[in-house]
Design an enzyme around this catalytic site. Sequence first.
Site, PDB file in Angstrom:
ATOM      1  N   GLU A 212       0.817  -1.214   0.000  1.00  0.00           N
ATOM      2  CA  GLU A 212       0.000   0.000   0.000  1.00  0.00           C
ATOM      3  C   GLU A 212       0.850   1.263   0.000  1.00  0.00           C
ATOM      4  OE1 GLU A 212      -2.647  -0.740   3.271  1.00  0.00           O
ATOM      5  OE2 GLU A 212      -3.826  -2.144   2.082  1.00  0.00           O
ATOM      6  N   LYS A 341     -15.670  -2.167   1.067  1.00  0.00           N
ATOM      7  CA  LYS A 341     -14.907  -2.617  -0.100  1.00  0.00           C
ATOM      8  C   LYS A 341     -15.905  -3.329  -0.999  1.00  0.00           C
ATOM      9  CE  LYS A 341     -10.596  -3.828   2.405  1.00  0.00           C
ATOM     10  NZ  LYS A 341      -9.960  -4.927   3.176  1.00  0.00           N
TER      11      LYS A 341
HETATM   12  P1  PGA Z   1      -6.432  -6.404   1.472  1.00  0.00           P
HETATM   13  O1  PGA Z   1      -5.993  -5.578   2.751  1.00  0.00           O
HETATM   14  O2  PGA Z   1      -6.863  -5.470   0.432  1.00  0.00           O
HETATM   15  O3  PGA Z   1      -5.192  -7.185   1.128  1.00  0.00           O
HETATM   16  O4  PGA Z   1      -7.546  -7.324   1.909  1.00  0.00           O
HETATM   17  C1  PGA Z   1      -6.528  -4.349   3.119  1.00  0.00           C
HETATM   18  C2  PGA Z   1      -7.190  -4.416   4.479  1.00  0.00           C
HETATM   19  O5  PGA Z   1      -7.129  -5.437   5.193  1.00  0.00           O
HETATM   20  O6  PGA Z   1      -7.835  -3.456   4.884  1.00  0.00           O
HETATM   21 ZN    ZN Z   2      -8.366  -4.508   6.942  1.00  0.00          ZN
END
Ligand code: PGA
Ligand code: ZN
Length: 423
Positions: A212, A341
């Site tokens: 990230e 998400k």
């Molecule tokens: P991921 O991690 O996109 O690899 O699932 C991001 C998070 O856990 O917030």
């Molecule tokens: Zn998370």
Amino acid sequence: MGLSVNRTAIESIDAREILDNRLEPTLRVTVRTEGGAIGRADVPRGRSRGVHEAVDLRDGGDRYRGMGVRTAVENVEERIEPELRGHSVTDQAGIDSRLRELDGTADGSNLGGNTLTGVSLATLKAGANAHDLPVYRYLGGPAATELPIPLVDLIEGGELGASGLPFQEHQIIPTGAESFEEAIRMCAEVYYELGDRLTESHGEYALSVGDEGGYTPETMTDPRDAFDSMLGAIEACGYDDVFELGIDAAATHFYDSDERTYQLSDKKYTRGGMLDYYADLVDTYPLVSIEDPLEEDDFEGFSTLSERLDAQIVGDDLFVTNAERLRKGIDAGAGDALLCKINQVGTVSEAIDAVETARGDGYAIQVSERSGQTADTWLAEVAVGFRASQIKTGTTRSERTEQYNRLLEIEDECGGGYAAWPR
Ligand code: PGA
Ligand code: ZN
């Protein structure tokens, strides 16, 4: 005043395999309407995934170590396009429920959760394009004018960074900034300052970045060390009044379900031990946001923590952007904020369900990236369109900074205000 049918009717849906920021394959879907509107969307992919997420369909075999998405491409073009041709892209709810029907499973495993997300997001963008509106305005209407507070992951650990830290993200949160532009500028200045300091304290390799885009000091193993370093940089910049701190513990990923213990560096903790650990962190530091402090099915533990701590408790793997799991959490008093998400649940409409459920019960909404994504900026649009008060989309790397760049444009476009932190 409606748009004529042929302007919004779906003429074609194409898909292709593209690459994400990890050079891993993902899906790009393009929806075109008879009137020439177009929507193109890239599907993100998590690495630190929860077990309750929609299934991410991959081809298996040797190509791309099994991660290819040719089956998903075929599903879009052969199984979905013939069914959706002629439907209006402005009927997002109708298209999303048809996608769900065609898939026929609760976890999206038939057509693929990634397939559903791609078609749903491309439909959203085509709908906005047919109306000549930016996606945030199409989605959120005239009320969507506020810019979210960014939670910026300056130091990475866990599954996403090669540091010795057990928690996945150590975030700075510019809760006291006056505008989004000011917030991002201050975050950048703290990032530079932290880089100088980590080079001194942990060597130049600390400046390598994780998935990230945050630093990954290999020899850093204690979250307190991360907090002290970040606070030192904040203070050196003179921004003590602007910033508070957050973490994504992503605790599922250091939980041993047989022993029912959490492994933090070289020590094991029970649930009770973890609760005390977090309480102590909140006492010591200006820590105001804790994501996934406990494993992904511990509604009871989340509830105890929400009651005990002043910090916001965010459910990611716990809720997986699923309105039903969120409702269960709300009834149990688990958490104070929804991590949103879209690809965790499948379609845009299901994410809207979760967002509206959260809003209805006073939960904060934090729109979130995945560790695997592209420079497609739908995330920035959706954050403003969902009227989320918070966004997390990482730090450096273009697939992150492009979201910030789009948010800066949106701030100018709509003369937007800056969200308030929930207290
Ligand atoms: P991921 O991690 O996109 O690899 O699932 C991001 C998070 O856990 O917030
Ligand atoms: Zn998370």
